[in-house]
Design an enzyme around this catalytic site. Structure first.
Site, PDB file in Angstrom:
ATOM      1  N   LYS A  13     -41.885 -34.401 -65.193  1.00  0.00           N
ATOM      2  CA  LYS A  13     -40.892 -33.401 -64.780  1.00  0.00           C
ATOM      3  C   LYS A  13     -40.047 -32.925 -65.966  1.00  0.00           C
ATOM      4  CE  LYS A  13     -38.886 -36.144 -61.787  1.00  0.00           C
ATOM      5  NZ  LYS A  13     -39.711 -37.387 -61.788  1.00  0.00           N
ATOM      6  N   ARG A  88     -33.602 -36.365 -54.510  1.00  0.00           N
ATOM      7  CA  ARG A  88     -34.447 -37.555 -54.529  1.00  0.00           C
ATOM      8  C   ARG A  88     -34.510 -38.225 -53.156  1.00  0.00           C
ATOM      9  NH1 ARG A  88     -34.856 -38.709 -60.125  1.00  0.00           N
ATOM     10  NH2 ARG A  88     -35.191 -40.846 -60.669  1.00  0.00           N
ATOM     11  N   ARG A 127     -43.557 -45.217 -72.820  1.00  0.00           N
ATOM     12  CA  ARG A 127     -42.552 -44.206 -73.111  1.00  0.00           C
ATOM     13  C   ARG A 127     -41.380 -44.803 -73.891  1.00  0.00           C
ATOM     14  NH1 ARG A 127     -40.636 -40.088 -68.458  1.00  0.00           N
ATOM     15  NH2 ARG A 127     -39.235 -41.675 -67.639  1.00  0.00           N
ATOM     16  N   ARG A 160     -36.283 -47.706 -72.360  1.00  0.00           N
ATOM     17  CA  ARG A 160     -35.147 -47.688 -71.439  1.00  0.00           C
ATOM     18  C   ARG A 160     -35.049 -48.997 -70.669  1.00  0.00           C
ATOM     19  NH1 ARG A 160     -35.893 -42.047 -68.333  1.00  0.00           N
ATOM     20  NH2 ARG A 160     -35.597 -43.446 -66.569  1.00  0.00           N
ATOM     21  N   ARG A 171     -39.201 -48.727 -59.214  1.00  0.00           N
ATOM     22  CA  ARG A 171     -38.958 -47.278 -59.168  1.00  0.00           C
ATOM     23  C   ARG A 171     -40.066 -46.558 -58.418  1.00  0.00           C
ATOM     24  NH1 ARG A 171     -38.469 -46.084 -65.169  1.00  0.00           N
ATOM     25  NH2 ARG A 171     -38.360 -43.869 -64.679  1.00  0.00           N
TER      26      ARG A 171
END
Ligand code: ADP
Ligand code: ZN
Length: 213
Positions: A13, A88, A127, A160, A171
């Site tokens: 996104k 969300r 990531r 992160r 998640r």
């Protein structure tokens, strides 16, 4: 353009939103980025959000709606906006609908980026993110020139807190339970655009075609 970008964490996104901003100056609005900035600055919002975020849970709807009510009224949104990571939950989507009606704004589409789960897990574990400017890297496909140092701003590039295996798995569960139902919600609103392409370039091309941008 005025778009909602739906899709699991790691569906792309943010990358797609950044590419779309270059087309007509529409602004990217990422609730995740806004929240991470608040955590870093140690504001009241940041203090309230941090524990939820670290665990990979959603931040309560009231906090998110408080942020978005203010954000969507800002001048730079007049050109257009790309909502990245918001809404969300169904209550957020319903409240957004009321908010947009009040502001007299119509959406062009809710784009659903549909990416297989194994691709997503692989992307998220590899990531890395710059703590200063938010630039996104990938240890396999898009590494920094110098390990751990941002190419763009020299900031520290890290994994992160919510990108450990455990938080990622949570998640994705949270996504399936709370956010996936939005696909049907926007289908019902008649503005759903399903996109199955995996490369960001192909996704952007499909979106442009679809909304005529
Ligand atoms: P992702 O890579 O999962 O799309 P984001 O940067 O969008 O990550 O969000 C990171 C975290 O911020 C989420 O796991 C959640 O805790 C919180 N968050 C972001 N946007 C929202 C939202 N609209 N509603 C609730 N929580 C949110
Ligand atoms: Zn940086």
């Amino acid at each position: 353009m005025r778009l909602i970008l739906l899709g699991a964490p790691g569906a792309g996104k943010g990358t797609v939103a950044k590419m779309l901003t270059a087309i007509d100056g529409s602004v990217q609005i990422s609730t995740g980025d806004i929240l991470r900035a608040a955590v870093k600055e140690g504001t009241e919002l940041g203090k309230q959000a941090k524990a939820f975020m670290d665990a990979g849970d959603l931040v309560p709807d009231e906090l998110i709606m408080g942020i978005m009510k203010e954000r969507l009224k800002e001048d730079d949104c007049r050109v257009g906006f790309l909502l990245d990571g918001f809404p969300r939950t169904i209550p957020q989507a319903e409240q957004l609908k009321v908010l947009l009606a009040d502001l007299g704004i119509e959406l062009d589409a809710a784009v659903n980026l549909d990416v297989p789960r194994d691709v997503i897990v692989d992307r998220l574990t590899t990531r890395r993110t710059c703590v200063d400017c938010g630039a996104i890297y990938n240890v396999k496909s898009a590494p920094t020139k110098v390990e751990g140092v941002c190419d763009k701003c020299g900031g520290k590039v890290v994994q992160r807190d919510d990108e450990t295996e455990e938080a990622i798995s949570n998640r994705l569960d949270v996504y399936n339970e709370k956010t996936a139902p939005l696909v049907d919600f926007y289908k019902g609103e008649g503005i759903l655009a399903d996109v199955t392409a995996t490369s960001s370039e192909a996704v952007v091309a499909t979106i442009r075609e679809r909304i005529g941008a």
